[in-house]
Write a protein that holds these residues in place. Sequence first.
Motif, short mmCIF file in Angstrom:
data_model
loop_
_atom_site.label_atom_id
_atom_site.label_comp_id
_atom_site.label_asym_id
_atom_site.label_seq_id
_atom_site.Cartn_x
_atom_site.Cartn_y
_atom_site.Cartn_z
N ALA A 23 41.55 32.94 42.25
CA ALA A 23 41.45 34.53 42.44
C ALA A 23 40.65 34.39 43.81
N ARG A 24 39.58 33.64 43.61
CA ARG A 24 38.40 33.75 44.57
C ARG A 24 39.21 32.91 45.89
N THR A 25 39.99 32.06 45.83
CA THR A 25 40.47 31.52 47.06
C THR A 25 41.40 32.50 47.78
N VAL A 26 42.36 33.00 46.86
CA VAL A 26 43.21 34.04 47.40
C VAL A 26 42.59 35.20 47.80
N THR A 27 41.49 35.59 47.46
CA THR A 27 40.72 36.91 47.93
C THR A 27 40.14 36.60 49.27
N MET A 28 39.64 35.35 49.60
CA MET A 28 39.15 34.80 50.57
C MET A 28 40.19 34.55 51.71
N ALA A 29 41.25 34.14 51.43
CA ALA A 29 42.48 33.86 52.16
C ALA A 29 42.99 35.37 52.66
N SER A 30 42.75 36.38 51.95
CA SER A 30 43.35 37.52 52.37
C SER A 30 42.43 38.24 53.40
N LEU A 31 41.17 37.92 53.32
CA LEU A 31 40.17 38.39 54.46
C LEU A 31 40.62 37.39 55.64
N ILE A 32 40.96 36.27 55.54
CA ILE A 32 41.32 35.52 56.79
C ILE A 32 42.35 35.86 57.24
N GLU A 33 43.31 36.22 56.56
CA GLU A 33 44.65 36.83 57.08
C GLU A 33 44.56 38.08 57.92
N LYS A 34 43.98 38.62 57.33
CA LYS A 34 43.73 39.85 58.28
C LYS A 34 42.61 40.04 59.29
N GLU A 35 41.90 39.07 59.52
CA GLU A 35 40.82 39.05 60.22
C GLU A 35 41.55 38.40 61.75
N VAL A 36 42.30 37.29 61.68
CA VAL A 36 42.78 36.70 62.73
C VAL A 36 44.17 36.50 62.61
N SER A 37 44.91 36.59 63.73
CA SER A 37 46.26 36.24 64.04
C SER A 37 46.80 34.86 64.41
N GLN A 38 45.63 34.01 65.02
CA GLN A 38 46.00 32.85 65.53
C GLN A 38 45.72 31.67 64.08
N ASP A 39 46.72 31.18 63.87
CA ASP A 39 46.46 30.27 62.80
C ASP A 39 45.50 29.13 63.07
N ALA A 40 45.22 28.77 64.28
CA ALA A 40 44.17 27.60 64.65
C ALA A 40 42.88 28.09 64.53
N GLU A 41 42.71 29.50 64.33
CA GLU A 41 41.36 30.05 64.36
C GLU A 41 40.86 30.13 62.84
N ARG A 42 41.96 30.05 62.00
CA ARG A 42 41.76 30.74 60.38
C ARG A 42 40.73 29.79 59.97
N PRO A 43 40.62 28.39 59.96
CA PRO A 43 39.58 27.53 59.31
C PRO A 43 38.31 27.67 59.84
N LEU A 44 38.05 28.11 61.04
CA LEU A 44 36.85 28.28 61.47
C LEU A 44 36.14 29.72 61.15
N VAL A 45 37.08 30.74 60.91
CA VAL A 45 36.88 31.98 60.39
C VAL A 45 36.43 31.80 58.98
N ALA A 46 37.16 30.89 58.13
CA ALA A 46 36.86 30.64 56.83
C ALA A 46 35.41 29.88 56.89
N GLY A 47 34.94 29.06 57.88
CA GLY A 47 33.78 28.55 58.01
C GLY A 47 32.49 29.56 58.01
#
Length: 156
Positions: A23-47
């Motif tokens: 649940a925590r992982t999916v919640t975090m992923a949902s924020l990442i999904e909405k914050e950036v459209s560039q897949d390459a930037e998603r791990p950095l946003v997660a960081g």
Amino acid sequence: MLTAMVHRFRQATTPLGMTGDVARTVTMASLIEKEVSQDAERPLVAGVFVNRLAQGMPLATDPTVIYAALLDGRWTGVIHASDLQSPSPYNTYRHAGLPPGPICNPGLAALRAAISPTHTDFLYFVSDAAGHSRFSATLKEHAEQVQAYRQAQQQH
């Protein structure tokens, strides 16, 4: 229908090696999904999010404020100062930590990023005029990036 959806979710996420608090992982992923459209930037946003959580900083992410306004039936397409003061548990400007649940259905790239965030010193990011993100380690750098974004927006 729910059983089929859960089965499909497990099929898609098992190869990702998702373990622990799903649940925590999916919640975090949902924020990442909405914050950036560039897949390459998603791990950095997660960081960035991991760093902010580790420091007890609010995530201060606009998509959660938008989601809170949508839940309340008051989303107008613009974030107002009153939205940033909303008492909603989804308002990550007022409440540190992750919101109580996902704000959208994240894609695989966002799930991968939530599972394996980039290790970074960045604490901030903002969009640029080209649809990419600019990352900063200090509030001063971030303020400069925000100002550059606003100037670019005014020119369009």
